[in-house]
Design a protein around this motif. Structure first.
Motif, mmCIF file in Angstrom:
data_model
loop_
_atom_site.group_PDB
_atom_site.id
_atom_site.type_symbol
_atom_site.label_atom_id
_atom_site.label_comp_id
_atom_site.label_asym_id
_atom_site.label_seq_id
_atom_site.Cartn_x
_atom_site.Cartn_y
_atom_site.Cartn_z
ATOM 1 N N UNK A 262 1.676 6.388 -7.092
ATOM 2 C CA UNK A 262 0.583 7.235 -7.561
ATOM 3 C C UNK A 262 0.921 8.707 -7.360
ATOM 4 N N UNK A 263 1.460 9.050 -6.206
ATOM 5 C CA UNK A 263 1.831 10.451 -5.954
ATOM 6 C C UNK A 263 2.937 10.900 -6.910
ATOM 7 N N UNK A 264 3.879 10.033 -7.178
ATOM 8 C CA UNK A 264 4.953 10.360 -8.123
ATOM 9 C C UNK A 264 4.411 10.598 -9.523
ATOM 10 N N UNK A 265 3.495 9.767 -9.959
ATOM 11 C CA UNK A 265 2.898 9.938 -11.284
ATOM 12 C C UNK A 265 2.087 11.220 -11.340
ATOM 13 N N UNK A 266 1.387 11.544 -10.265
ATOM 14 C CA UNK A 266 0.583 12.759 -10.237
ATOM 15 C C UNK A 266 1.467 14.012 -10.339
ATOM 16 N N UNK A 267 2.657 13.974 -9.767
ATOM 17 C CA UNK A 267 3.570 15.108 -9.855
ATOM 18 C C UNK A 267 4.089 15.292 -11.278
ATOM 19 N N UNK B 168 0.834 -1.200 0.000
ATOM 20 C CA UNK B 168 0.000 0.000 0.000
ATOM 21 C C UNK B 168 0.871 1.253 0.000
ATOM 22 N N UNK B 169 1.920 1.241 0.784
ATOM 23 C CA UNK B 169 2.832 2.381 0.837
ATOM 24 C C UNK B 169 3.509 2.589 -0.512
ATOM 25 N N UNK B 170 3.980 1.506 -1.112
ATOM 26 C CA UNK B 170 4.649 1.609 -2.410
ATOM 27 C C UNK B 170 3.670 2.090 -3.482
ATOM 28 N N UNK B 171 2.471 1.588 -3.462
ATOM 29 C CA UNK B 171 1.465 1.987 -4.441
ATOM 30 C C UNK B 171 1.118 3.472 -4.281
#
Length: 48
Positions: free
Chosen positions: A41-46, A34-37
């Motif tokens: 997701x946050x990295x892709x959003x940036x 869950x942490x990795x996912x």
């Protein structure tokens, strides 16, 4: 006969202990995933 019942009881107790350990390990892996996912997701959003 009594020894068989005692042996079965000990065997069941051992299995219950291993099941409990497996549940703990499963929860640890789920939290790590869950942490990795979330980080992914946050990295892709940036980037977007």
């Amino acid at each position: 006969m009594t020894r068989d019942i005692a042996a079965n009881g000990a065997s069941i107790a051992g299995l219950q202990s291993r099941i409990a350990e497996t549940k703990v390990d499963l929860v640890k892996w789920m939290l790590a995933a869950l942490t990795a996912q979330t980080a992914l997701i946050l990295g892709v959003m940036k980037l977007v």
